[in-house]
Design an enzyme around this catalytic site. Structure first.
Site, short mmCIF file in Angstrom:
data_model
loop_
_atom_site.label_atom_id
_atom_site.label_comp_id
_atom_site.label_asym_id
_atom_site.label_seq_id
_atom_site.Cartn_x
_atom_site.Cartn_y
_atom_site.Cartn_z
N GLY A 87 0.84 -1.20 0.00
CA GLY A 87 0.00 0.00 0.00
C GLY A 87 0.87 1.25 0.00
N SER A 88 2.02 1.17 0.66
CA SER A 88 2.93 2.33 0.67
C SER A 88 3.42 2.60 -0.75
CB SER A 88 4.14 2.06 1.57
OG SER A 88 3.71 1.77 2.86
N ASP A 195 -7.26 1.48 4.22
CA ASP A 195 -7.98 0.94 5.39
C ASP A 195 -9.48 0.86 5.15
OD1 ASP A 195 -5.57 0.85 6.69
OD2 ASP A 195 -5.84 2.72 7.78
N SER A 216 -4.22 -1.36 0.26
CA SER A 216 -3.15 -2.17 0.85
C SER A 216 -3.70 -3.56 1.14
CB SER A 216 -2.67 -1.56 2.16
OG SER A 216 -1.89 -2.51 2.88
N HIS A 221 -5.40 -5.63 6.67
CA HIS A 221 -6.43 -4.93 5.89
C HIS A 221 -7.58 -5.86 5.48
CE1 HIS A 221 -2.96 -2.20 5.76
NE2 HIS A 221 -3.92 -1.32 5.94
N ASN A 289 10.68 -0.26 -9.39
CA ASN A 289 10.01 -1.53 -9.70
C ASN A 289 9.23 -1.91 -8.47
OD1 ASN A 289 9.07 -4.04 -10.14
ND2 ASN A 289 11.04 -5.02 -10.49
C1 LIG Z 1 -3.92 4.45 5.70
C2 LIG Z 1 -2.77 3.59 5.29
N1 LIG Z 1 -2.14 3.87 4.13
C3 LIG Z 1 -1.10 3.12 3.70
C4 LIG Z 1 -0.64 2.06 4.43
C5 LIG Z 1 0.54 1.29 3.94
O1 LIG Z 1 0.21 0.02 3.48
P1 LIG Z 1 1.34 -1.13 3.43
O2 LIG Z 1 1.54 -1.60 4.83
O3 LIG Z 1 0.74 -2.17 2.55
O4 LIG Z 1 2.56 -0.53 2.86
C6 LIG Z 1 -1.27 1.74 5.65
C7 LIG Z 1 -0.75 0.67 6.49
O5 LIG Z 1 -0.91 -0.43 6.57
C8 LIG Z 1 -2.36 2.51 6.08
O6 LIG Z 1 -2.99 2.24 7.22
#
Ligand SMILES: Cc1ncc(COP(=O)(O)O)c(C=O)c1O
Length: 437
Positions: A87-88, A195, A216, A221, A289
């Site tokens: 998700g990041s 979320d 994510s 999630h 990537n």
């Molecule tokens: C609101 C939100 N955005 C982005 C992320 C990032 O997701 P990921 O952990 O898959 O990188 C999270 C965390 O889990 C999140 O709570």
């Protein structure tokens, strides 16, 4: 050939047997089994798909990725879904796309302001800082824990170019106001839907209002692929840019294993390269990537079929928490859905009232000692985090609620793995703690 087919069937049958033996039955022993705030919920289908993908041994983006992206696209009713490794990464890609010079005057540039909140997860804010733009932090409302719409209006200046917000813990932010202001001031909107997959605002899924949205699939999630995420948009130009940034920055959009789908692989001119330079190795963006593997997509493909029922269970679990905690109005501020919304709650967020005879930390220490897992609202006030404290940001007005959340707010799980026995146990643990205060 038939040997291979029957071997595969045998492996699948054994996989189902293995699932039954290892995962199918779980005992809950009060006080001994942890009540997690989140976790992966799956059956034999996820494992069979993962094994299937292993037997394909395709490794990178393949048939499962195509199927998973298509199912997400159908679920959200959105044209383009691009799978990512987290998700990041999805947030980074959504933001990166808006920095592309291909967007002409509309592209985001260092020094531009982006409105967000400080009470959230850092992955929503990090790309803004990484690209040299200025996050503008606006206070949130309690008990929706989303941006305060009036404070948002006041935060907009001629430098504002984008609004990048998460639907806090599954509760949609005021999309009506945000989209209206974005239209009026010509702002980009990125919905961090990490979320909130399955939440609705005015009957429409979140993640379908802004120019781009992200998901994510980390195990906490709504659905999981282990690590994983996705970016969604209805805009074909943005989709192309997101793909370019995701795939090394390259201009070519052929899938792995494909070649020359445009028919012009060796006949174009790019930059100062010679005529006909291989399009597969032409880079039109400074990219990364951040792709997903086919194993992850195989798991996601089974998970997404469960998403509607997962969302219903999250809503039901939210109500169960309310039934327990509404007995203590003197101590707790309980969460409320944003007006016109139907959240598929990521979790159950609670603020301990200022005049309660105990602190948030005393309560959560007790809950966790009794194996009831809690979390804080992620970073609390992000401007006070070591990584952000010396960065360029602007606080619009003041952040009293954000500070209150940092000290007094926590959340409990709503994930579909919670059982009635666990809720009975949590009710007792709260009653034990509160009877001592
Ligand atoms: C609101 C939100 N955005 C982005 C992320 C990032 O997701 P990921 O952990 O898959 O990188 C999270 C965390 O889990 C999140 O709570």
């Amino acid at each position: 050939m038939s040997d291979i087919k029957s071997l595969r069937q045998e492996i699948v049958a054994k996989t189902i047997e293995y699932y039954e033996a290892k995962f199918a039955h779980k005992d809950f022993i009060p006080g001994k089994t942890r009540v997690n705030y989140a976790g992966r919920v799956f059956d034999e289908k996820e494992i069979v798909n993962a094994v299937d993908a292993s037997l394909d041994f395709w490794l990178t983006e393949g048939r499962f990725s195509e199927a998973f992206a298509e199912k997400l696209s159908e679920f959200l009713n959105i044209e383009h879904v691009l799978l990512t490794n987290s998700g990041s990464s999805a947030n980074l890609l959504a933001f990166s796309a808006l920095t592309s010079e291909k967007l002409g005057d509309k592209h985001l540039k260092p020094g531009d302001e982006v409105i967000s909140v400080a009470a959230g997860f850092p992955a929503t804010v990090a790309p803004i800082v990484q690209y040299g733009l200025i996050p503008v932090f606006v206070d949130v409302d309690i008990p929706t824990y989303n941006i305060d719409p009036e404070a948002l209006k006041a935060a907009i200046t001629p430098k504002t170019r984008c609004i990048f917000l998460a639907h806090t813990l599954g509760n949609p932010f005021d999309l009506g106001t945000v989209m209206e202001l974005a239209g009026k001031h010509n702002l980009w909107v990125i919905e961090d839907n990490c979320d909130a997959l399955g939440s609705k605002y005015k009957g429409q899924y979140t993640g379908t209002f802004g120019h781009i949205s992200t998901m994510s699939f980390y195990p906490a999630h709504h659905i999981t692929t282990g690590e994983g995420g996705a970016v969604a948009t209805n805009d074909p130009q943005l989709a192309k840019l997101i793909r370019a940034f995701r795939d090394w920055g390259r201009d070519c959009y052929c899938m792995g294993g494909e070649n020359n789908t445009c028919g012009k692989r060796f006949s174009q001119v790019f930059g100062k390269l010679p005529l006909g330079y291989d399009h597969k190795y032409v880079y039109s963006e400074v990219g990364y990537n951040l792709k997903m593997t086919d194993w992850q997509a195989a798991i996601g493909s089974a998970q997404i079929d469960k998403l509607p029922s997962f969302c219903e269970q999250r809503k039901a679990n939210f109500k169960k928490h309310t039934a327990i905690l509404s007995k203590y109005p003197q101590y707790f501020i309980l969460p409320e859905a944003t007006k016109n919304s139907d959240p598929a709650w990521f979790s159950y967020i609670v603020t301990v009232k200022d005049d309660a005879p105990f602190t948030r930390d005393e309560l959560t220490a007790y809950l966790n000692s009794q194996l009831v897992e809690t979390r804080n609202l992620f970073a609390g006030n992000m401007t006070k985090q070591p990584a952000y404290i010396n960065r360029d940001f602007r606080i619009a007005g003041e952040l009293p609620n954000t500070d209150k959340i940092t000290g007094s707010t926590f959340f409990l799980g709503t994930y579909p793995g919670l059982t009635d026995e666990m809720f009975q146990y949590m009710e007792k643990v709260f009653a034990d703690f509160l009877s001592k205060h």
